[in-house]
Write a protein that holds these residues in place. Structure first.
Motif: not given
Length: 389
Positions: A60-75, A170-181
């Motif tokens: 949860x902290x990882x998802x809130x700290x980073x751009x969630x689109x990037x977290x989707x990619x890592x998952x 690859x598709x997650x790269x098209x989701x906006x990178x909304x900065x985390x905390x």
């Protein structure tokens, strides 16, 4: 045709969940092919769930700290590693456990990004309904395809899973990178995980949602495994691909229920969803009495439909209120921890009683009784919320 961010999220979630459910039935085929004991499918499922429980304080902290689109990619990348492990003939439980780790990372971002991509409570409810609908559609088609492809070629089915994860990635790269905390510190957040959980459980609204969603997924996980054993005993069907098709019927019902939720249970009347929990209980209790294929299909559809309407409103209100209380990602992480702890307990008990030789009918009846206890608790909580319906 260019998709907007929400549409892209729906598609990447569909592909990822599609592959998740293909793997379960591919694994079932591997278990049968290698003469593992029947209860080992429960062990495999438990390994998937363990990752959610162990890593809940961190993801949860990882998802809130980073751009969630990037977290989707890592998952998705971690899930792909699990597929490679299966391809290299690692133990199915280990391979599926790695996929579970990827899913644990992926889940908080999948739901946590929704409030950022929507602009109102009603839009958030609609987005929740759609993502649940697409997820269940993926469960439906993925389960069928997993059973069918595994029968044709285990290697081909594993390669297909890997391809789906890669496309989703690859598709997650098209989701906006909304900065985390960026100020979030993992050790500090892990320590505060219990505090966040206590806070969410203390509030009547979020507690209602957490109990409701947890009891639903616990029931679903056990019923799914029990049906895999129930079908050969009651209907005489032994083929993995045919069993996968029957299990997928529940997914049709959930998908329709999830998509119908905004019309049946408005966001502000989420507390009325318990009615569909009661319908789900009655439907499950009828299974030990059934020996007809068509009646079975009808019951599976009803169980799925009532379950879909039961869970979507509670997901929505939890995300909406939890975001302001502890943060979107951490709310989903707490939800995942509670849901998967309950699922792990349910699957563990089911695996043990299966190992001891008890019938699927006892498992199905038992889980319906347990769900009834939780729904009874929700009815009491609804009255205490003192909301005028």
């Amino acid at each position: 045709m260019k998709m907007n961010p929400l549409q892209t999220l729906y598609v990447t979630q569909f592909l990822s969940a599609f592959a998740d459910n293909m793997i379960l039935f591919i694994t079932l085929a591997i278990i049968k092919q290698n003469a593992f004991p029947d209860y080992y499918i429960g062990v495999v499922q438990a390994c998937f769930l363990v990752a959610f429980v162990i890593f809940a304080p961190f993801v949860g902290a990882f998802a809130d700290k980073n751009a969630k689109s990037q977290v989707l990619l890592i998952g998705n990348a971690i899930k792909a590693i699990g597929i490679i492990a299966l391809f290299l003939h690692l133990d199915p439980a280990v391979s599926y456990g790695i996929v579970g780790l990827g899913a644990a990372v992926y889940s908080p971002a999948k739901y946590g990004i929704l409030p950022s991509l929507t602009h109102s409570e009603s839009e958030l409810l609609s987005a929740n309904a759609r993502i649940e609908g697409y997820t269940i559609m993926a469960i439906l088609i993925g389960s069928v395809c997993g059973g069918v492809l595994a029968k044709i070629s285990l290697t081909g089915s594993i390669v297909a899973c890997f391809a789906l994860y890669f496309i989703s990635l690859l598709l997650t790269l098209q989701i906006p990178r909304i900065s985390g905390n960026s100020s979030i510190r993992y050790v500090k957040e892990a320590r505060s995980f219990l505090t966040d959980m206590k806070l969410l459980l203390k509030d009547r609204t979020t507690r209602f949602s957490l109990v409701g969603t947890g009891s639903f997924w616990m029931t679903s996980s056990v019923v799914r495994l029990a049906i895999i054993a129930w079908v050969p005993a009651h209907l005489g069907i032994q083929s993995v691909d045919q069993i996968s098709m029957l299990v997928a019927v529940t997914g049709v019902g959930i998908m329709v229920g999830a998509l119908m939720t905004p019309k049946l249970i408005p966001a502000r009347k989420y507390y009325n969803s318990y009615v569909f929990g009661i319908v789900m209980i009655i439907s499950i209790l009828l299974f030990p009495l059934i020996t007809n294929l068509y009646v079975t299909i009808g019951l599976l559809l009803l169980v799925g439909f009532s379950g879909g309407v039961f869970i979507v409103p509670m997901n929505t209100v939890l995300q909406d209120k939890g975001q302001g209380m502890v943060g979107a990602g951490k709310t989903i992480a707490v939800q995942n921890f509670l849901e998967n702890s309950m699922m792990l307990a349910g699957v563990g008990i089911y695996t043990q009683i299966s190992k001891d030789g008890l019938s699927p009918d006892i498992s199905i009846t038992g889980i319906a009784v347990i769900l009834a206890g939780f729904v009874g608790y929700l009815i009491i909580q609804r009255q205490r919320l003192k909301i005028v319906v």
